[in-house]
Design a protein around this motif. Structure first.
Motif, PDB file in Angstrom:
ATOM      1  N   THR A 260       0.871  -1.254  -0.105  1.00  0.00           N
ATOM      2  CA  THR A 260       0.100   0.047  -0.087  1.00  0.00           C
ATOM      3  C   THR A 260       0.859   1.258   0.155  1.00  0.00           C
ATOM      4  O   THR A 260       0.562   2.192  -0.520  1.00  0.00           O
ATOM      5  CB  THR A 260      -1.019  -0.004   1.181  1.00  0.00           C
ATOM      6  OG1 THR A 260      -1.686  -1.264   1.281  1.00  0.00           O
ATOM      7  CG2 THR A 260      -2.088   1.079   0.942  1.00  0.00           C
TER       8      THR A 260
ATOM      9  N   SER B 252      -1.434  -5.185  -2.482  1.00  0.00           N
ATOM     10  CA  SER B 252      -2.374  -4.760  -1.313  1.00  0.00           C
ATOM     11  C   SER B 252      -2.829  -3.450  -2.025  1.00  0.00           C
ATOM     12  O   SER B 252      -2.728  -3.015  -3.181  1.00  0.00           O
ATOM     13  CB  SER B 252      -1.277  -4.070  -0.253  1.00  0.00           C
ATOM     14  OG  SER B 252      -0.204  -5.384   0.036  1.00  0.00           O
ATOM     15  N   GLY B 253      -3.552  -2.868  -1.153  1.00  0.00           N
ATOM     16  CA  GLY B 253      -4.326  -1.453  -1.310  1.00  0.00           C
ATOM     17  C   GLY B 253      -5.715  -1.574  -1.517  1.00  0.00           C
ATOM     18  O   GLY B 253      -6.255  -0.351  -1.715  1.00  0.00           O
ATOM     19  N   ALA B 254      -6.260  -2.847  -1.310  1.00  0.00           N
ATOM     20  CA  ALA B 254      -7.587  -2.573  -1.192  1.00  0.00           C
ATOM     21  C   ALA B 254      -8.318  -1.872  -0.154  1.00  0.00           C
ATOM     22  O   ALA B 254      -9.298  -1.018  -0.563  1.00  0.00           O
ATOM     23  CB  ALA B 254      -8.292  -4.228  -1.124  1.00  0.00           C
ATOM     24  N   SER B 255      -7.845  -1.858   0.893  1.00  0.00           N
ATOM     25  CA  SER B 255      -8.431  -1.083   1.783  1.00  0.00           C
ATOM     26  C   SER B 255      -8.177   0.248   1.747  1.00  0.00           C
ATOM     27  O   SER B 255      -9.056   1.080   2.165  1.00  0.00           O
ATOM     28  CB  SER B 255      -7.987  -1.528   3.557  1.00  0.00           C
ATOM     29  OG  SER B 255      -8.226  -2.879   3.603  1.00  0.00           O
TER      30      SER B 255
ATOM     31  N   ASN C 297      -4.679 -11.115  -4.291  1.00  0.00           N
ATOM     32  CA  ASN C 297      -4.770 -10.380  -3.137  1.00  0.00           C
ATOM     33  C   ASN C 297      -5.276 -11.397  -2.209  1.00  0.00           C
ATOM     34  O   ASN C 297      -5.961 -12.249  -2.575  1.00  0.00           O
ATOM     35  CB  ASN C 297      -5.698  -8.889  -2.962  1.00  0.00           C
ATOM     36  CG  ASN C 297      -5.248  -8.180  -1.756  1.00  0.00           C
ATOM     37  OD1 ASN C 297      -4.539  -8.409  -0.877  1.00  0.00           O
ATOM     38  ND2 ASN C 297      -6.136  -6.779  -2.041  1.00  0.00           N
TER      39      ASN C 297
ATOM     40  N   ASP D 182      -9.997 -10.793   1.632  1.00  0.00           N
ATOM     41  CA  ASP D 182     -10.149 -10.003   2.881  1.00  0.00           C
ATOM     42  C   ASP D 182     -11.579 -10.193   3.401  1.00  0.00           C
ATOM     43  O   ASP D 182     -11.903 -10.005   4.495  1.00  0.00           O
ATOM     44  CB  ASP D 182      -9.596  -8.401   2.802  1.00  0.00           C
ATOM     45  CG  ASP D 182      -8.162  -8.385   2.677  1.00  0.00           C
ATOM     46  OD1 ASP D 182      -7.450  -9.174   3.389  1.00  0.00           O
ATOM     47  OD2 ASP D 182      -7.768  -7.759   2.011  1.00  0.00           O
TER      48      ASP D 182
ATOM     49  N   ASP E 208      -0.866 -10.567   6.080  1.00  0.00           N
ATOM     50  CA  ASP E 208      -0.249  -9.567   5.248  1.00  0.00           C
ATOM     51  C   ASP E 208       0.213 -10.025   4.046  1.00  0.00           C
ATOM     52  O   ASP E 208       0.447 -11.194   3.883  1.00  0.00           O
ATOM     53  CB  ASP E 208       0.977  -9.101   6.163  1.00  0.00           C
ATOM     54  CG  ASP E 208       1.869 -10.121   6.306  1.00  0.00           C
ATOM     55  OD1 ASP E 208       2.891 -10.128   5.460  1.00  0.00           O
ATOM     56  OD2 ASP E 208       2.137 -10.857   7.438  1.00  0.00           O
ATOM     57  N   ASN E 209       0.498  -9.280   3.103  1.00  0.00           N
ATOM     58  CA  ASN E 209       0.769  -9.514   1.690  1.00  0.00           C
ATOM     59  C   ASN E 209       2.299  -9.833   1.476  1.00  0.00           C
ATOM     60  O   ASN E 209       2.555 -10.136   0.354  1.00  0.00           O
ATOM     61  CB  ASN E 209       0.435  -8.431   0.773  1.00  0.00           C
ATOM     62  CG  ASN E 209      -1.304  -8.461   0.521  1.00  0.00           C
ATOM     63  OD1 ASN E 209      -1.882  -9.402   1.281  1.00  0.00           O
ATOM     64  ND2 ASN E 209      -1.648  -7.898  -0.536  1.00  0.00           N
TER      65      ASN E 209
ATOM     66  N   GLY F 208       0.649   0.395   5.374  1.00  0.00           N
ATOM     67  CA  GLY F 208       0.538  -0.816   4.918  1.00  0.00           C
ATOM     68  C   GLY F 208       0.594  -1.927   6.411  1.00  0.00           C
ATOM     69  O   GLY F 208       0.782  -1.225   7.299  1.00  0.00           O
ATOM     70  N   LYS F 209       0.351  -3.145   6.009  1.00  0.00           N
ATOM     71  CA  LYS F 209       0.365  -3.967   7.189  1.00  0.00           C
ATOM     72  C   LYS F 209       1.761  -4.581   7.597  1.00  0.00           C
ATOM     73  O   LYS F 209       2.019  -4.787   8.678  1.00  0.00           O
ATOM     74  CB  LYS F 209      -0.579  -5.176   6.968  1.00  0.00           C
ATOM     75  CG  LYS F 209      -2.163  -4.806   7.454  1.00  0.00           C
ATOM     76  CD  LYS F 209      -2.635  -6.309   7.620  1.00  0.00           C
ATOM     77  CE  LYS F 209      -4.170  -5.974   7.341  1.00  0.00           C
ATOM     78  NZ  LYS F 209      -4.939  -7.240   7.247  1.00  0.00           N
TER      79      LYS F 209
END
Ligand code: GLU
Length: 268
Positions: free
Chosen positions: A16, A53-56, A137, A140, A155-156, A217-218
């Motif tokens: 992210t 990542s990045g969906a949220s 992804n 989630d 986490d990705n 990011g996570k």
């Protein structure tokens, strides 16, 4: 470092923090540069898988929220709305280079289920045959959010390592907002020394990972080291490289030392 990427299977993970500004808004210029290099690598004959990542993050912007909600069911809405937005963004950017994309959403139990894993394996192979770029992804919306659940990648970085092992990749590249591994956190220690090659992820290496991640990011360095361990133990080399210089991947192709290379400890 001497990795010959020519006609190789490469998994690239984008976090992210590489897709967005600190405000959470998408960094279109950077996304443009990254998608350009990925398409080029494909056109050079490599088989590429993207773990994004990045969906949220995209969901926050789409729903007009300033921060992630605490409730799990609301977080899931964020991920669901964001995932379709993320793919629309990728369709548009990759489409400029005529690169076809496809979405695969995974959960851990799916990869651990022999029948489902076989379907996914075959799907990957067909996507490579069609020249389609798989974009992965974690699912989630259905992944458990219980801390002790064993059905969640979480986490990705971990997801990308599991995918790299699953597709028997030649190389996993984790694009991050730092150049690679340092012996201390370079954000707080001016004398931090860069580590270009890690032969084995030992306790000593874990001690160097002072949490050099970002709030968006996570993942941090710890999840990247876990990813390296998963990949290396299954015969996959992994590199952490700075996503702000996507053209560094061309240097990798030419065998130059880029980022930190974590060497596979066994042959695939
Ligand atoms: N799957 C999460 C998302 O797309 C990202 C997890 C991570 O940042 O590692 O928002």
């Amino acid at each position: 470092m001497n990795i010959d990427l020519h006609k190789k299977r490469i998994v690239i993970k984008i976090g992210t923090s590489s897709l967005t500004y600190e405000s959470g808004q998408l960094n279109y210029r950077h996304i443009e540069e990254m998608t350009n290099v990925i398409c080029d690598l494909k056109n050079m004959g490599n088989q590429v898988v993207l773990v994004s990542s990045g969906a949220s993050g995209v969901g926050l912007g789409k729903l007009g929220l300033s921060k992630k909600p605490d409730e799990s069911s609301k977080k899931r809405v964020l991920a669901a709305a964001g995932q379709s937005g993320l793919m629309a963004m990728y369709e548009s950017f990759f489409g400029r280079y005529n690169c076809k994309v496809a979405q695969i959403l995974l959960t851990k139990s799916v990869l651990n289920d022999a029948e489902k894993a076989e379907s996914i394996q075959k799907s990957f192979e067909e996507m490579f045959n069609y020249g389609v770029l798989p974009i992965i992804n974690e699912n989630d919306v259905i992944a458990s959010d219980k801390p002790d659940s064993n059905d969640v990648f979480g986490d990705n970085d971990t997801l990308s390592a599991c995918v790299a092992v699953f597709v028997k990749a030649d190389l996993l590249i984790i694009w991050s907002d730092i150049d690679g591994l340092y012996d201390k956190d370079p954000r707080s220690h001016e004398d931090a020394k860069f580590i270009p090659v890690v032969e084995k992820v030992t306790e000593e290496i874990y001690n160097m990972a002072g949490g050099a991640g970002t709030a968006r990011g996570k993942g941090g360095m710890l999840t990247k080291l876990n990813a390296a361990r998963i990949a290396n133990e299954s015969g996959v080399d992994m590199v952490i490289a700075n996503s702000s210089k996507p053209e560094l991947l061309y240097d990798m192709v030419e065998g130059k030392s880029v980022g930190t290379l974590f060497k596979a400890s066994v042959q695939q």
